[in-house]
Structure formats: structure tokens, C-alpha cells
Design a protein around this motif. Sequence first.
Motif, short mmCIF file in Angstrom:
data_model
loop_
_atom_site.label_atom_id
_atom_site.label_comp_id
_atom_site.label_asym_id
_atom_site.label_seq_id
_atom_site.Cartn_x
_atom_site.Cartn_y
_atom_site.Cartn_z
N GLN A 280 25.09 39.02 42.22
CA GLN A 280 25.34 40.38 42.69
C GLN A 280 26.52 40.95 41.92
OE1 GLN A 280 26.37 40.88 46.87
NE2 GLN A 280 25.60 42.98 46.83
N VAL A 281 26.33 42.17 41.42
CA VAL A 281 27.39 42.85 40.68
C VAL A 281 28.22 43.69 41.65
CG1 VAL A 281 27.90 44.54 38.87
CG2 VAL A 281 26.03 42.91 38.56
N HIS A 282 29.53 43.57 41.50
CA HIS A 282 30.50 44.32 42.30
C HIS A 282 31.38 45.07 41.30
CE1 HIS A 282 29.50 41.51 45.63
NE2 HIS A 282 29.48 40.63 44.65
N TRP A 283 31.30 46.38 41.29
CA TRP A 283 32.05 47.18 40.32
C TRP A 283 33.51 47.32 40.75
CZ3 TRP A 283 29.49 47.05 36.13
CH2 TRP A 283 28.10 47.10 36.14
N ALA A 284 34.38 47.54 39.79
CA ALA A 284 35.81 47.66 40.05
C ALA A 284 36.12 48.85 40.97
CB ALA A 284 36.59 47.79 38.73
N ASP A 285 35.23 49.85 40.99
CA ASP A 285 35.46 51.01 41.86
C ASP A 285 35.01 50.77 43.31
OD1 ASP A 285 32.68 51.17 41.82
OD2 ASP A 285 32.59 53.12 40.81
N GLY A 286 34.55 49.52 43.62
CA GLY A 286 34.18 49.18 44.98
C GLY A 286 32.69 49.25 45.28
N LYS A 287 31.89 49.74 44.37
CA LYS A 287 30.44 49.81 44.58
C LYS A 287 29.81 48.44 44.36
CE LYS A 287 30.79 54.25 45.03
NZ LYS A 287 31.37 54.66 46.27
N HIS A 288 28.68 48.19 45.03
CA HIS A 288 27.96 46.92 44.93
C HIS A 288 26.50 47.19 44.60
CE1 HIS A 288 31.30 44.82 46.92
NE2 HIS A 288 31.40 45.93 47.61
N GLU A 289 25.94 46.37 43.72
CA GLU A 289 24.53 46.48 43.38
C GLU A 289 23.71 45.58 44.32
OE1 GLU A 289 23.41 48.64 41.31
OE2 GLU A 289 25.22 49.14 40.16
N ASP A 290 22.39 45.66 44.20
CA ASP A 290 21.51 44.77 44.94
C ASP A 290 21.73 43.34 44.46
OD1 ASP A 290 19.89 46.57 46.55
OD2 ASP A 290 19.00 47.25 44.66
N ILE A 291 21.49 42.38 45.34
CA ILE A 291 21.52 40.98 44.96
C ILE A 291 20.21 40.68 44.24
CG2 ILE A 291 20.64 40.16 47.17
CD1 ILE A 291 22.71 37.83 46.86
N GLU A 292 20.27 39.90 43.16
CA GLU A 292 19.09 39.60 42.35
C GLU A 292 18.91 38.10 42.20
OE1 GLU A 292 18.85 41.72 38.70
OE2 GLU A 292 19.50 43.60 39.60
N GLU A 293 17.65 37.68 42.19
CA GLU A 293 17.32 36.27 42.05
C GLU A 293 17.01 35.93 40.60
OE1 GLU A 293 14.42 32.99 44.20
OE2 GLU A 293 13.79 35.08 44.15
N ASP A 294 17.48 34.78 40.16
CA ASP A 294 17.17 34.25 38.83
C ASP A 294 16.65 32.84 39.02
OD1 ASP A 294 17.01 33.94 36.08
OD2 ASP A 294 19.16 33.63 35.78
N HIS B 31 29.81 38.32 48.73
CA HIS B 31 28.51 38.08 48.09
C HIS B 31 27.38 38.25 49.10
CE1 HIS B 31 25.64 36.27 45.32
NE2 HIS B 31 25.26 35.44 46.28
N GLY B 32 26.39 39.05 48.73
CA GLY B 32 25.23 39.28 49.60
C GLY B 32 25.34 40.53 50.45
N ARG B 33 26.44 41.23 50.39
CA ARG B 33 26.59 42.43 51.21
C ARG B 33 25.63 43.51 50.73
NH1 ARG B 33 32.31 45.35 50.14
NH2 ARG B 33 31.48 46.76 51.68
N ALA B 34 25.36 44.46 51.57
CA ALA B 34 24.43 45.54 51.25
C ALA B 34 24.94 46.33 50.05
CB ALA B 34 24.26 46.46 52.44
N PRO B 35 24.01 46.77 49.20
CA PRO B 35 24.43 47.54 48.02
C PRO B 35 24.97 48.90 48.42
CG PRO B 35 22.05 47.53 48.19
CD PRO B 35 22.56 46.61 49.26
N SER B 36 25.75 49.47 47.55
CA SER B 36 26.24 50.83 47.73
C SER B 36 25.88 51.62 46.50
CB SER B 36 27.75 50.83 47.96
OG SER B 36 28.42 50.14 46.93
N ARG B 37 25.85 52.88 46.63
CA ARG B 37 25.47 53.76 45.52
C ARG B 37 26.62 54.70 45.19
NH1 ARG B 37 22.60 50.13 44.51
NH2 ARG B 37 20.54 49.92 45.36
N PRO B 38 26.61 55.33 44.01
CA PRO B 38 27.73 56.16 43.58
C PRO B 38 28.13 57.24 44.56
CG PRO B 38 26.21 55.82 41.77
CD PRO B 38 25.57 55.23 42.98
N ASN B 39 27.19 57.79 45.34
CA ASN B 39 27.54 58.85 46.27
C ASN B 39 27.91 58.33 47.66
OD1 ASN B 39 25.01 58.01 46.92
ND2 ASN B 39 24.07 60.04 46.97
N ASP B 40 27.90 56.99 47.83
CA ASP B 40 28.32 56.40 49.11
C ASP B 40 29.83 56.50 49.24
OD1 ASP B 40 25.73 55.66 49.54
OD2 ASP B 40 26.05 53.52 49.18
N ALA B 41 30.30 56.72 50.43
CA ALA B 41 31.75 56.68 50.69
C ALA B 41 32.10 55.26 51.07
CB ALA B 41 32.11 57.64 51.82
N SER B 42 32.96 54.60 50.27
CA SER B 42 33.33 53.22 50.63
C SER B 42 34.79 53.00 50.69
CB SER B 42 32.72 52.21 49.68
OG SER B 42 32.94 52.50 48.34
#
Length: 138
Positions: free
Chosen positions: A66-80, A127-138
Motif C-alpha cells: 500500500q502506498v502512503h503519500w507524504a501529503d497523507g493520502k493513501h492508495e488502495d492495497i494491492e496484491e502481488d 497498513h491496510g487502511r481505506a484509501p483516500s483520494r486527492p479531494n478527501d479531507a484528511s
Amino acid sequence: MGWLGKWFDSWFDDGAWPKDPELNPFRDAVWQLSSSGEITGWVTTSVTPMRSLPFFWFKLESMWSQVHWADGKHEDIEEDYSPWVSVKELLDGHFATFDSRFDRDGTFEAARVNGPERDRLWAHLEHGRAPSRPNDAS
């Protein structure tokens, strides 16, 4: 209980799951992402058991990132899973991912974080938290 009961017990026994040594660096790990020397975020990784075809007979492991951006946003968790695309990338010192903040793919330098800083980031990034998007307030 008979042979069928014993078979079902072994089918669901997580203790008997084989551990892939190639995945050891990714068990509850944190990787720092950067671009041109600037920290852009982190990738958290974990390893879980999975079953594979045919008929989900084979016991394997998969790696989740899971990618966590420095600005606090989170992407979806992905399986490899094998052939381990993300595993190879991270071990080679880079990570390619879709950056939803800018709606484009990007490749970042990646370095494993260890020690107390890893522990702090692991707890903070969740790790595993719900993703956030650029327009989400976090």
C-alpha cells in the motif's frame, strides 16, 4: 473424526503454511519512496497465506503493498504474487505505481526503512487502511 475431518483440519491449518524466504524482507515492512532526493511517501508491505489453482490445492504466500503519500493520502492495497513484480522492483531500489493524486503512473526510488523509524511509520501509516483520494479531507 475420520480422514475427512483430518483433511479439513490440515486444509485450514495456517501453522503448516510454507514460508517463502524471498518474502522475508516484506513481512510488515516499510519502504521510503523518493524522487530526485525528496521524500514522496512510503510503501508498507505484508505477507499473507493464499491458495492457488488447481482447486486452490497449493499453499502459497502473497505480498500486499500500500502506498502512503507524504501529503497523507493513501492508495488502495494491492496484491502481488509470483512472479513477484513489486518484490523485484523494491529489491532493485525502485517502485512503479499509479499516483492517483496526479492521475498518472510514476516510478520512485525505494529504500527499506528499519529499526525504530520503521516501527514509528508502521504504526502511523496503518497498513491496510481505506484509501483516500486527492479531494478527501484528511
